[in-house]
Write an enzyme that holds these catalytic residues in place. Structure first.
Site, PDB file in Angstrom:
ATOM      1  N   GLU A  27      -0.378  -3.324  -3.368  1.00  0.00           N
ATOM      2  CA  GLU A  27       0.890  -3.797  -2.799  1.00  0.00           C
ATOM      3  C   GLU A  27       1.487  -4.963  -3.577  1.00  0.00           C
ATOM      4  O   GLU A  27       2.345  -5.681  -3.071  1.00  0.00           O
ATOM      5  CB  GLU A  27       0.700  -4.151  -1.329  1.00  0.00           C
TER       6      GLU A  27
ATOM      7  N   LYS B  97       5.319   1.462  11.676  1.00  0.00           N
ATOM      8  CA  LYS B  97       5.373   2.242  10.439  1.00  0.00           C
ATOM      9  C   LYS B  97       5.854   3.637  10.830  1.00  0.00           C
ATOM     10  O   LYS B  97       5.077   4.420  11.399  1.00  0.00           O
ATOM     11  CB  LYS B  97       3.974   2.354   9.830  1.00  0.00           C
TER      12      LYS B  97
HETATM   13  C1  LIG Z   1       0.371  -1.346   4.915  1.00  0.00           C
HETATM   14  C2  LIG Z   1      -0.899  -1.157   5.259  1.00  0.00           C
HETATM   15  O1  LIG Z   1      -1.716  -0.358   4.532  1.00  0.00           O
HETATM   16  P1  LIG Z   1      -1.720   1.227   4.516  1.00  0.00           P
HETATM   17  O2  LIG Z   1      -0.348   1.664   4.203  1.00  0.00           O
HETATM   18  O3  LIG Z   1      -2.733   1.560   3.467  1.00  0.00           O
HETATM   19  O4  LIG Z   1      -2.137   1.622   5.906  1.00  0.00           O
HETATM   20  C3  LIG Z   1      -1.493  -1.813   6.430  1.00  0.00           C
HETATM   21  O5  LIG Z   1      -2.648  -1.581   6.751  1.00  0.00           O
HETATM   22  O6  LIG Z   1      -0.809  -2.570   7.117  1.00  0.00           O
HETATM   23 MG   LIG Z   2      -2.546  -2.965   8.538  1.00  0.00          MG
END
Ligand SMILES: C=C(OP(=O)(O)O)C(=O)O
Ligand SMILES: [Mg+2]
Length: 431
Positions: free
Chosen positions: A211, A343
């Site tokens: 990231e 998300k």
């Molecule tokens: C952004 C993250 O990672 P991933 O997209 O690998 O779940 C997270 O865990 O907040």
């Molecule tokens: Mg996370």
């Protein structure tokens, strides 16, 4: 038929930031408007997440998306042509029904979210508005979408995003004391540079994690947290008043048979010892946010931590909630966290992600919209933050352009808003 009627849906495979294929969808409307979106993808996924549809056996490491793209170009196309792109809920419900499973394994969460987002982009274009304004008109009950979110930016990466070089996954900063979004990014860049110099001085800089944060060679999690605090101070900021620390523990990743396995020597702690460790970090360091501190199924310990620290620390549910209203409800019943990590690809459609945010808001939680560790140039989440009135945005850091595409989009929106632009600043932290 109207200008907003969907005329065509096109799926294709493009590449993400890990060199894996992912699904891109383009939606064209009768009136000439069109929109495009790309599915992101996680590495440390919660068990209740929508499944990406992957195929190809050993080809592309088993990460192929041919079947997901084919689903867009056959079933999804057939179901959406002729529908009103302005009816996002209707479109999303159609996708959910067509898939017919809880975990989106038939069409694939990747096919569904790329389609859902592309429809929103097309509808915004069809109505002649930027997406953030189009969404704001539909969700903010007459209020203008003009609040720029507080960024949550990774400085060191670990866990599943850096092949376990250190146990905790994200060591981040939150510039809540800045006066504008532009200033927040300037402050963050200064901390990022200070952290790089600190790592060079100590011989700890090893590269860049998934990231964009530095890939560190610290000896312990605690050394990394302390280094983060030092970097903020080296950059000239107060950790109390200007730039707070945030950790994504992603604890499920290092939980084995009832114990948390830490460090290069895989020292294991039982749940009580792990709780004490976290409580000590929260007491000794200026941490204002902590995400997924325990295994995703351990609501009781999440609740104990929230009870003890929730009045001054955001306890964030990612794997814990997976952007799903059932999980949010379960967490609220036990008071297991006070902030939702939203998300959209965890659940599969924009309407379901919005419902998750709205439920969290009803419960008095804050929401953080978040990118995934596998990303692209797609900037939809920035528009969701503005258009849905979400005051925090977690993305990633300077060394990677798929992250900067999002921060730079937020800068453009701030500029477009002119003197109407507001910065969420301390608001999400006023608990
Ligand atoms: C952004 C993250 O990672 P991933 O997209 O690998 O779940 C997270 O865990 O907040
Ligand atoms: Mg996370």
């Amino acid at each position: 038929m109207s200008d907003m009627t969907i005329r065509q849906v096109l799926g294709r495979s493009v590449w993400d930031s890990r060199g894996r294929p992912t699904v891109e969808v383009e939606v064209h409307l009768e009136g000439g408007g069109s929109g495009r979106a790309i599915a992101p993808s996680g590495a440390s996924t919660g068990s209740g997440e929508a499944l990406d549809r992957r195929d190809g056996g050993s080809r592309l490491g088993g990460y192929g998306v041919d079947a997901a793209v084919a689903a867009v170009n056959t079933q999804i196309r057939a179901a959406l042509i002729g529908r009103d792109a302005g009816d996002q809920e209707g479109v999303d419900q159609c996708l959910v029904t067509l898939d017919g499973t809880g975990n989106r394994q038939v069409l694939g969460g990747n096919a569904m979210i790329a389609t859902s987002m592309a429809v929103a982009h097309a509808a915004a274009a069809g109505s002649g508005q930027p997406l953030w304004r189009y969404l704001g008109e539909r969700t903010l009950a007459g209020e203008e979408p003009c609040t720029l979110p507080v960024p949550e930016v990774q400085i060191f990466g670990g866990g599943a995003h850096a092949e376990g070089c250190i146990d905790l996954q994200d060591f981040m900063v939150v510039p809540f004391g800045a006066g504008s979004f532009r200033e927040a990014m300037e402050w963050t860049a200064e901390v990022y540079r200070a952290a790089g110099s600190l790592m060079d001085r100590r011989g700890r800089r090893c590269g860049v994690a998934d990231e964009g944060g530095y890939w560190p060679a610290f000896d312990s999690n605690e050394e990394a947290i302390a280094a983060l605090a030092t970097a903020v101070e080296d950059a000239g900021f107060s950790t109390e008043k200007e730039v707070g620390l945030s950790l994504d523990i992603a604890a499920t990743q290092f939980y084995r048979e009832g114990r948390y396995c830490l460090g290069k020597d895989r020292r294991t702690l039982d749940v009580g010892q792990w709780y004490e460790q976290l409580a000590r970090w929260l007491s000794e360091f200026p941490i204002c946010m902590i995400e997924d501190p325990f295994h995703e199924s351990d609501l009781a310990n999440h609740a104990a931590l929230t009870e003890a620290f929730g009045d001054r620390v955001q306890i964030v549910g990612d794997d814990l909630c997976v952007t799903h209203t059932d999980n949010i409800l379960a967490c609220q019943r036990q008071r297991a966290c006070n902030t939702l990590l939203c998300k959209p690809n965890q659940v599969g459609t924009l309407s379901e992600a919005l419902a998750a945010h709205q439920m969290a808001k009803e419960f008095g939680w804050n929401t953080v919209v978040s990118a995934r560790s596998g990303e692209t140039e797609d900037v939809t989440i920035v528009h969701l933050a503005l258009g849905w009135g979400i005051q925090q945005l977690k993305v990633g850091s300077f060394a990677r352009s798929e992250r900067m595409a999002k921060w730079n989009e937020a800068l453009r929106i701030e500029e477009a808003l002119g003197n109407k632009a507001r910065y969420a600043g301390r608001a999400p932290f006023a608990r």
